[in-house]
Scaffold this motif. Sequence first.
Motif, PDB file in Angstrom:
ATOM      1  N   ALA A 125      27.482 -13.470  -0.605  1.00 16.04           N
ATOM      2  CA  ALA A 125      26.924 -12.853   0.603  1.00 16.04           C
ATOM      3  C   ALA A 125      27.831 -13.112   1.811  1.00 16.04           C
ATOM      4  CB  ALA A 125      25.517 -13.373   0.866  1.00 16.04           C
ATOM      5  N   ASP A 126      28.352 -14.325   1.919  1.00 15.25           N
ATOM      6  CA  ASP A 126      29.288 -14.633   3.008  1.00 15.25           C
ATOM      7  C   ASP A 126      30.538 -13.766   2.909  1.00 15.25           C
ATOM      8  OD1 ASP A 126      27.716 -16.596   4.214  1.00 15.25           O
ATOM      9  OD2 ASP A 126      28.620 -18.222   3.054  1.00 15.25           O
ATOM     10  N   ASP A 127      31.056 -13.601   1.705  1.00 17.01           N
ATOM     11  CA  ASP A 127      32.255 -12.788   1.496  1.00 17.01           C
ATOM     12  C   ASP A 127      31.996 -11.321   1.841  1.00 17.01           C
ATOM     13  OD1 ASP A 127      34.849 -12.046   0.783  1.00 17.01           O
ATOM     14  OD2 ASP A 127      34.359 -11.902  -1.347  1.00 17.01           O
ATOM     15  N   ILE A 128      30.856 -10.790   1.403  1.00 20.62           N
ATOM     16  CA  ILE A 128      30.535  -9.391   1.693  1.00 20.62           C
ATOM     17  C   ILE A 128      30.372  -9.194   3.198  1.00 20.62           C
ATOM     18  CG2 ILE A 128      28.758  -7.604   1.428  1.00 20.62           C
ATOM     19  CD1 ILE A 128      28.349  -8.649  -1.444  1.00 20.62           C
ATOM     20  N   LYS A 129      29.691 -10.130   3.864  1.00 21.95           N
ATOM     21  CA  LYS A 129      29.529 -10.025   5.317  1.00 21.95           C
ATOM     22  C   LYS A 129      30.892 -10.005   6.009  1.00 21.95           C
ATOM     23  CE  LYS A 129      27.973 -12.251   9.475  1.00 21.95           C
ATOM     24  NZ  LYS A 129      27.614 -13.492  10.110  1.00 21.95           N
ATOM     25  N   LEU A 130      31.785 -10.868   5.588  1.00 22.85           N
ATOM     26  CA  LEU A 130      33.113 -10.907   6.190  1.00 22.85           C
ATOM     27  C   LEU A 130      33.873  -9.604   5.951  1.00 22.85           C
ATOM     28  CD1 LEU A 130      35.259 -12.506   7.716  1.00 22.85           C
ATOM     29  CD2 LEU A 130      36.015 -13.410   5.519  1.00 22.85           C
ATOM     30  N   GLN A 131      33.833  -9.090   4.733  1.00 20.25           N
ATOM     31  CA  GLN A 131      34.528  -7.833   4.446  1.00 20.25           C
ATOM     32  C   GLN A 131      33.953  -6.675   5.257  1.00 20.25           C
ATOM     33  OE1 GLN A 131      35.581  -6.820   0.373  1.00 20.25           O
ATOM     34  NE2 GLN A 131      35.140  -8.916  -0.266  1.00 20.25           N
ATOM     35  N   LEU A 132      32.627  -6.614   5.377  1.00 20.82           N
ATOM     36  CA  LEU A 132      32.004  -5.561   6.184  1.00 20.82           C
ATOM     37  C   LEU A 132      32.353  -5.727   7.661  1.00 20.82           C
ATOM     38  CD1 LEU A 132      28.432  -5.283   4.642  1.00 20.82           C
ATOM     39  CD2 LEU A 132      30.324  -3.661   4.410  1.00 20.82           C
ATOM     40  N   VAL A 150      27.490 -28.543 -25.037  1.00 10.84           N
ATOM     41  CA  VAL A 150      28.133 -28.106 -23.791  1.00 10.84           C
ATOM     42  C   VAL A 150      27.744 -29.089 -22.688  1.00 10.84           C
ATOM     43  CG1 VAL A 150      28.306 -26.258 -22.103  1.00 10.84           C
ATOM     44  CG2 VAL A 150      28.049 -25.705 -24.518  1.00 10.84           C
ATOM     45  N   THR A 151      28.727 -29.654 -22.007  1.00 10.98           N
ATOM     46  CA  THR A 151      28.442 -30.624 -20.950  1.00 10.98           C
ATOM     47  C   THR A 151      28.729 -30.079 -19.553  1.00 10.98           C
ATOM     48  OG1 THR A 151      30.640 -31.581 -21.159  1.00 10.98           O
ATOM     49  CG2 THR A 151      28.860 -32.602 -22.448  1.00 10.98           C
ATOM     50  N   ARG A 152      29.389 -28.948 -19.458  1.00 12.00           N
ATOM     51  CA  ARG A 152      29.684 -28.349 -18.149  1.00 12.00           C
ATOM     52  C   ARG A 152      29.762 -26.837 -18.335  1.00 12.00           C
ATOM     53  NH1 ARG A 152      30.047 -30.016 -13.239  1.00 12.00           N
ATOM     54  NH2 ARG A 152      31.579 -29.197 -11.794  1.00 12.00           N
ATOM     55  N   ALA A 153      29.232 -26.121 -17.347  1.00 14.19           N
ATOM     56  CA  ALA A 153      29.247 -24.664 -17.419  1.00 14.19           C
ATOM     57  C   ALA A 153      29.593 -24.086 -16.053  1.00 14.19           C
ATOM     58  CB  ALA A 153      27.886 -24.149 -17.881  1.00 14.19           C
ATOM     59  N   ASN A 154      30.094 -22.888 -16.054  1.00 11.88           N
ATOM     60  CA  ASN A 154      30.379 -22.136 -14.830  1.00 11.88           C
ATOM     61  C   ASN A 154      29.458 -20.930 -14.784  1.00 11.88           C
ATOM     62  OD1 ASN A 154      32.489 -23.712 -13.926  1.00 11.88           O
ATOM     63  ND2 ASN A 154      34.073 -22.403 -14.770  1.00 11.88           N
ATOM     64  N   PHE A 155      28.919 -20.659 -13.611  1.00 11.95           N
ATOM     65  CA  PHE A 155      28.185 -19.424 -13.386  1.00 11.95           C
ATOM     66  C   PHE A 155      29.085 -18.537 -12.547  1.00 11.95           C
ATOM     67  CE2 PHE A 155      25.393 -16.785 -10.753  1.00 11.95           C
ATOM     68  CZ  PHE A 155      24.781 -16.069 -11.761  1.00 11.95           C
ATOM     69  N   VAL A 156      29.361 -17.337 -13.044  1.00 14.62           N
ATOM     70  CA  VAL A 156      30.288 -16.422 -12.375  1.00 14.62           C
ATOM     71  C   VAL A 156      29.512 -15.186 -11.929  1.00 14.62           C
ATOM     72  CG1 VAL A 156      32.412 -15.080 -12.615  1.00 14.62           C
ATOM     73  CG2 VAL A 156      32.153 -17.246 -13.842  1.00 14.62           C
ATOM     74  N   LEU A 157      29.747 -14.773 -10.689  1.00  9.70           N
ATOM     75  CA  LEU A 157      29.086 -13.598 -10.135  1.00  9.70           C
ATOM     76  C   LEU A 157      30.145 -12.666  -9.551  1.00  9.70           C
ATOM     77  CD1 LEU A 157      26.418 -12.196  -9.427  1.00  9.70           C
ATOM     78  CD2 LEU A 157      26.351 -13.559  -7.336  1.00  9.70           C
ATOM     79  N   VAL A 158      30.184 -11.453 -10.065  1.00 15.75           N
ATOM     80  CA  VAL A 158      31.110 -10.428  -9.592  1.00 15.75           C
ATOM     81  C   VAL A 158      30.251  -9.281  -9.055  1.00 15.75           C
ATOM     82  CG1 VAL A 158      32.982  -8.858 -10.216  1.00 15.75           C
ATOM     83  CG2 VAL A 158      32.802 -11.089 -11.333  1.00 15.75           C
ATOM     84  N   VAL A 159      30.476  -8.916  -7.791  1.00 13.66           N
ATOM     85  CA  VAL A 159      29.627  -7.910  -7.158  1.00 13.66           C
ATOM     86  C   VAL A 159      30.470  -6.795  -6.552  1.00 13.66           C
ATOM     87  CG1 VAL A 159      27.794  -7.485  -5.483  1.00 13.66           C
ATOM     88  CG2 VAL A 159      27.959  -9.712  -6.610  1.00 13.66           C
ATOM     89  N   PRO A 160      30.617  -5.680  -7.266  1.00 13.42           N
ATOM     90  CA  PRO A 160      31.188  -4.500  -6.633  1.00 13.42           C
ATOM     91  C   PRO A 160      30.138  -3.953  -5.656  1.00 13.42           C
ATOM     92  CG  PRO A 160      31.281  -4.331  -9.024  1.00 13.42           C
ATOM     93  CD  PRO A 160      30.414  -5.490  -8.690  1.00 13.42           C
ATOM     94  N   PHE A 161      30.574  -3.547  -4.467  1.00 12.68           N
ATOM     95  CA  PHE A 161      29.629  -3.011  -3.497  1.00 12.68           C
ATOM     96  C   PHE A 161      30.217  -1.797  -2.803  1.00 12.68           C
ATOM     97  CE2 PHE A 161      32.029  -6.263  -1.287  1.00 12.68           C
ATOM     98  CZ  PHE A 161      32.326  -5.702  -0.050  1.00 12.68           C
ATOM     99  N   LYS A 196      28.041   9.792   2.273  1.00 18.26           N
ATOM    100  CA  LYS A 196      29.484   9.649   2.069  1.00 18.26           C
ATOM    101  C   LYS A 196      29.853   8.157   1.937  1.00 18.26           C
ATOM    102  CE  LYS A 196      33.872  10.632   4.331  1.00 18.26           C
ATOM    103  NZ  LYS A 196      34.501  11.031   5.586  1.00 18.26           N
ATOM    104  N   THR A 197      30.701   7.854   0.955  1.00 18.61           N
ATOM    105  CA  THR A 197      31.168   6.487   0.768  1.00 18.61           C
ATOM    106  C   THR A 197      32.162   6.144   1.870  1.00 18.61           C
ATOM    107  OG1 THR A 197      30.851   6.583  -1.613  1.00 18.61           O
ATOM    108  CG2 THR A 197      32.376   4.921  -0.791  1.00 18.61           C
ATOM    109  N   LEU A 198      31.863   5.072   2.613  1.00 19.51           N
ATOM    110  CA  LEU A 198      32.713   4.653   3.721  1.00 19.51           C
ATOM    111  C   LEU A 198      33.648   3.508   3.343  1.00 19.51           C
ATOM    112  CD1 LEU A 198      29.948   4.640   6.466  1.00 19.51           C
ATOM    113  CD2 LEU A 198      31.595   6.456   5.973  1.00 19.51           C
ATOM    114  N   PHE A 199      33.155   2.610   2.513  1.00 23.31           N
ATOM    115  CA  PHE A 199      33.928   1.415   2.160  1.00 23.31           C
ATOM    116  C   PHE A 199      33.467   0.936   0.799  1.00 23.31           C
ATOM    117  CE2 PHE A 199      34.372  -3.313   2.469  1.00 23.31           C
ATOM    118  CZ  PHE A 199      35.754  -3.358   2.531  1.00 23.31           C
ATOM    119  N   ARG A 200      34.425   0.509   0.004  1.00 27.10           N
ATOM    120  CA  ARG A 200      34.131   0.009  -1.343  1.00 27.10           C
ATOM    121  C   ARG A 200      35.005  -1.217  -1.590  1.00 27.10           C
ATOM    122  NH1 ARG A 200      32.855   3.727  -6.012  1.00 27.10           N
ATOM    123  NH2 ARG A 200      32.779   5.127  -4.262  1.00 27.10           N
TER     124      ARG A 200
END
Length: 175
Positions: A154-161, A97-108, A116-120
């Motif tokens: 983290a940048d994406d979550i901050k923007l969504q919040l 393997v000469t190249r790899a991707n690291f993928v992170l999926v974060v449901p919050f 009470k759930t306010l935002f998902r």
Amino acid sequence: MQFLRTAFLLLIVASALPLGGCGFRPLYADRGTESTVNKLADVDVSAPENEIGRLLKYSLLDRITETGYAPASAAYKLVLSPTAYTEDVAVQQNAAVTRANFVLVVPFTLVGTDGKTLFRSVARSRSSYNRVESEFANLTAAKDAHKRTAEAVADDIKLQLSVYFDRQTSTASAQ
């Protein structure tokens, strides 16, 4: 040359004029106690106690609070449930393997003090890195990919919040 500068300045001013009439306002503008910045600073982050969880938690706290620490008595709790995996992208004929991707999926989930759930929502990111013969280089590259991916999430979550809190403030002030 002076004419071009003046024309450019007039073009910028003329293009900014319609923004006032369309209701545009800065997302992070100071609006007293109801500002988006104050609401973000009132969020405690809960993440798994592993490498990715810690990277996410502290990257988020650095972005949403002035001090980088969780608030003493938070009005909101942000629960992160990250899933991470590595996928091989470039594989040679000898199976190296000469190249790899690291993928992170974060449901919050943003939860209020009453439970009470306010935002998902979900935030995701992917970083690529090269794989070489040196195991140390591979570990270092993978660790760097983890850090870059966690910071992007983290940048994406901050923007969504921020958008969520801004819409809540706008809705409350309109009523």
